[in-house]
Design a protein around this motif. Sequence first.
Motif, mmCIF file in Angstrom:
data_model
loop_
_atom_site.group_PDB
_atom_site.id
_atom_site.type_symbol
_atom_site.label_atom_id
_atom_site.label_comp_id
_atom_site.label_asym_id
_atom_site.label_seq_id
_atom_site.Cartn_x
_atom_site.Cartn_y
_atom_site.Cartn_z
ATOM 1 N N PRO A 37 -16.982 11.608 -0.555
ATOM 2 C CA PRO A 37 -15.995 12.654 -0.858
ATOM 3 C C PRO A 37 -16.642 14.009 -1.145
ATOM 4 C CG PRO A 37 -16.232 11.139 -2.707
ATOM 5 C CD PRO A 37 -17.005 10.548 -1.566
ATOM 6 N N ASN A 38 -17.870 13.984 -1.679
ATOM 7 C CA ASN A 38 -18.612 15.225 -1.923
ATOM 8 C C ASN A 38 -19.463 15.519 -0.690
ATOM 9 O OD1 ASN A 38 -20.067 17.399 -2.780
ATOM 10 N ND2 ASN A 38 -20.847 16.438 -4.648
ATOM 11 N N GLN A 39 -19.051 16.517 0.071
ATOM 12 C CA GLN A 39 -19.750 16.804 1.333
ATOM 13 C C GLN A 39 -21.194 17.232 1.109
ATOM 14 O OE1 GLN A 39 -16.238 19.383 1.979
ATOM 15 N NE2 GLN A 39 -16.556 18.932 4.145
ATOM 16 N N LEU A 40 -21.489 17.853 -0.018
ATOM 17 C CA LEU A 40 -22.844 18.363 -0.259
ATOM 18 C C LEU A 40 -23.848 17.249 -0.516
ATOM 19 C CD1 LEU A 40 -22.060 21.487 -2.488
ATOM 20 C CD2 LEU A 40 -22.528 21.397 -0.027
ATOM 21 N N THR A 41 -23.378 16.015 -0.748
ATOM 22 C CA THR A 41 -24.307 14.903 -0.938
ATOM 23 C C THR A 41 -24.628 14.191 0.374
ATOM 24 O OG1 THR A 41 -22.508 13.331 -1.364
ATOM 25 C CG2 THR A 41 -23.412 14.517 -3.261
ATOM 26 N N ASN A 42 -24.083 14.703 1.463
ATOM 27 C CA ASN A 42 -24.310 14.054 2.760
ATOM 28 C C ASN A 42 -24.893 15.050 3.768
ATOM 29 O OD1 ASN A 42 -24.278 11.905 4.573
ATOM 30 N ND2 ASN A 42 -22.227 12.394 5.321
ATOM 31 N N LEU A 43 -25.801 15.876 3.286
ATOM 32 C CA LEU A 43 -26.431 16.872 4.160
ATOM 33 C C LEU A 43 -27.608 16.225 4.882
ATOM 34 C CD1 LEU A 43 -26.388 19.984 1.799
ATOM 35 C CD2 LEU A 43 -24.696 19.292 3.509
ATOM 36 N N GLN A 44 -27.506 16.101 6.193
ATOM 37 C CA GLN A 44 -28.501 15.424 6.994
ATOM 38 C C GLN A 44 -29.341 16.428 7.782
ATOM 39 O OE1 GLN A 44 -28.931 12.167 6.727
ATOM 40 N NE2 GLN A 44 -27.193 12.003 5.315
ATOM 41 N N PRO A 45 -30.596 16.053 8.133
ATOM 42 C CA PRO A 45 -31.414 16.944 8.969
ATOM 43 C C PRO A 45 -30.758 17.301 10.294
ATOM 44 C CG PRO A 45 -32.767 15.233 7.986
ATOM 45 C CD PRO A 45 -31.342 14.872 7.665
ATOM 46 N N SER A 46 -29.918 16.407 10.824
ATOM 47 C CA SER A 46 -29.251 16.717 12.089
ATOM 48 C C SER A 46 -28.342 17.927 11.960
ATOM 49 C CB SER A 46 -28.451 15.503 12.564
ATOM 50 O OG SER A 46 -27.496 15.119 11.584
ATOM 51 N N LEU A 47 -27.761 18.131 10.768
ATOM 52 C CA LEU A 47 -26.918 19.306 10.552
ATOM 53 C C LEU A 47 -27.762 20.581 10.596
ATOM 54 C CD1 LEU A 47 -24.594 18.047 7.668
ATOM 55 C CD2 LEU A 47 -24.216 17.976 10.133
ATOM 56 N N ALA A 48 -28.987 20.477 10.074
ATOM 57 C CA ALA A 48 -29.885 21.632 10.126
ATOM 58 C C ALA A 48 -30.216 21.993 11.566
ATOM 59 C CB ALA A 48 -31.163 21.340 9.339
ATOM 60 N N MET A 49 -30.364 20.991 12.423
ATOM 61 C CA MET A 49 -30.644 21.260 13.834
ATOM 62 C C MET A 49 -29.452 21.934 14.501
ATOM 63 S SD MET A 49 -33.701 20.416 14.258
ATOM 64 C CE MET A 49 -33.692 20.683 16.040
ATOM 65 N N VAL A 50 -28.229 21.497 14.180
ATOM 66 C CA VAL A 50 -27.037 22.146 14.722
ATOM 67 C C VAL A 50 -26.981 23.601 14.262
ATOM 68 C CG1 VAL A 50 -24.512 22.158 14.706
ATOM 69 C CG2 VAL A 50 -25.751 19.994 14.890
ATOM 70 N N SER A 51 -27.275 23.819 12.984
ATOM 71 C CA SER A 51 -27.273 25.185 12.452
ATOM 72 C C SER A 51 -28.309 26.043 13.163
ATOM 73 C CB SER A 51 -27.560 25.161 10.954
ATOM 74 O OG SER A 51 -27.656 26.464 10.433
ATOM 75 N N TYR A 52 -29.472 25.463 13.435
ATOM 76 C CA TYR A 52 -30.529 26.232 14.090
ATOM 77 C C TYR A 52 -30.160 26.579 15.527
ATOM 78 C CZ TYR A 52 -35.200 27.740 15.413
ATOM 79 O OH TYR A 52 -36.270 28.470 15.860
ATOM 80 N N VAL A 53 -29.403 25.714 16.194
ATOM 81 C CA VAL A 53 -28.921 26.025 17.552
ATOM 82 C C VAL A 53 -28.031 27.260 17.511
ATOM 83 C CG1 VAL A 53 -27.440 25.226 19.420
ATOM 84 C CG2 VAL A 53 -29.151 23.688 18.454
ATOM 85 N N VAL A 54 -27.160 27.329 16.508
ATOM 86 C CA VAL A 54 -26.290 28.499 16.370
ATOM 87 C C VAL A 54 -27.116 29.754 16.076
ATOM 88 C CG1 VAL A 54 -24.364 29.490 15.086
ATOM 89 C CG2 VAL A 54 -24.393 27.045 15.597
ATOM 90 N N VAL A 55 -28.137 29.614 15.219
ATOM 91 C CA VAL A 55 -29.002 30.759 14.907
ATOM 92 C C VAL A 55 -29.695 31.268 16.171
ATOM 93 C CG1 VAL A 55 -31.080 31.477 13.669
ATOM 94 C CG2 VAL A 55 -29.360 30.100 12.508
ATOM 95 N N GLN A 56 -30.172 30.352 17.013
ATOM 96 C CA GLN A 56 -30.818 30.760 18.261
ATOM 97 C C GLN A 56 -29.850 31.514 19.157
ATOM 98 O OE1 GLN A 56 -32.481 26.893 19.542
ATOM 99 N NE2 GLN A 56 -34.492 27.833 19.394
ATOM 100 N N ARG A 57 -28.611 31.090 19.185
ATOM 101 C CA ARG A 57 -27.605 31.807 19.980
ATOM 102 C C ARG A 57 -27.425 33.234 19.468
ATOM 103 N NH1 ARG A 57 -22.316 28.203 21.631
ATOM 104 N NH2 ARG A 57 -23.383 26.656 22.936
ATOM 105 N N LEU A 58 -27.352 33.376 18.165
ATOM 106 C CA LEU A 58 -27.133 34.706 17.594
ATOM 107 C C LEU A 58 -28.360 35.602 17.731
ATOM 108 C CD1 LEU A 58 -25.124 33.899 14.334
ATOM 109 C CD2 LEU A 58 -24.282 34.506 16.605
ATOM 110 N N GLN A 59 -29.547 35.011 17.825
ATOM 111 C CA GLN A 59 -30.762 35.805 17.959
ATOM 112 C C GLN A 59 -31.091 36.121 19.416
ATOM 113 O OE1 GLN A 59 -33.668 33.487 15.791
ATOM 114 N NE2 GLN A 59 -33.237 34.548 13.875
ATOM 115 N N SER A 60 -30.329 35.594 20.354
ATOM 116 C CA SER A 60 -30.516 35.918 21.768
ATOM 117 C C SER A 60 -29.968 37.321 22.041
ATOM 118 C CB SER A 60 -29.797 34.900 22.645
ATOM 119 O OG SER A 60 -28.392 35.016 22.484
ATOM 120 N N PRO A 61 -30.349 37.951 23.161
ATOM 121 C CA PRO A 61 -29.799 39.281 23.476
ATOM 122 C C PRO A 61 -28.276 39.310 23.492
ATOM 123 C CG PRO A 61 -31.668 38.786 24.887
ATOM 124 C CD PRO A 61 -31.389 37.539 24.117
ATOM 125 N N ALA A 62 -27.659 38.268 24.054
ATOM 126 C CA ALA A 62 -26.195 38.223 24.089
ATOM 127 C C ALA A 62 -25.619 38.103 22.682
ATOM 128 C CB ALA A 62 -25.733 37.056 24.956
#
Length: 215
Positions: free
Chosen positions: A55-80
Amino acid sequence: MTPEGLARALLRRWYVLLLAALVTAAACYPALRPAPRYQSSAVLVVKPPRTDNQPNQLTNLQPSLAMVSYVVVQRLQSPAGRAELKAAGAHGSYRLTPRNSGTSATPYYSIPTLQVEAEQTAPEEADRVVQVVIDVYERHLQALQAEQKVPAGTLLTVDLVNRPGTVALPPNRTRAYAGVGALGTLAGVVCALWTERYAAGRRRRQEAGQTGQTG
């Protein structure tokens, strides 16, 4: 030109160096009153969906979520991505930095948190740019999940760990003085050598003209 010849040329054109020094000193004056700079910073986290087991989402933070977040960061850091951020109103200096949990036992980037920072000349503008970056980030996260056809009940969401807060940045006068001083010194030496070369060429032309008249 040998070092001795360079030194003699600069000594002969001391007045050019003096003028350059005066201009450089005048250019350094604005560095005494630099424009104020403010930095706004916020930390967001990518959370998994709430379940009966977690029920507490903050206790289920997995490394896979960090990878998803990093994919979004790469998109934002691209020229587009940078063009999209600029069109949305994010201008000036801003940074997106994936963060660790702050402990030595946690692997690098395993916690899906992201620090967003912006530097502007006004505190409210710095906060606004940070909020723009967060909004575009969240929109990209939703678009990424829509591309993968993630069911609505299992969507990842974004939450703010630390809301945007602004601090005044101390002015770096030393760096400004060093930069202006280096440019002034270079400009003074170049102008002195150019003046020496011009004077030498003029003397040669005058001597050639006198030789022609004598002949």
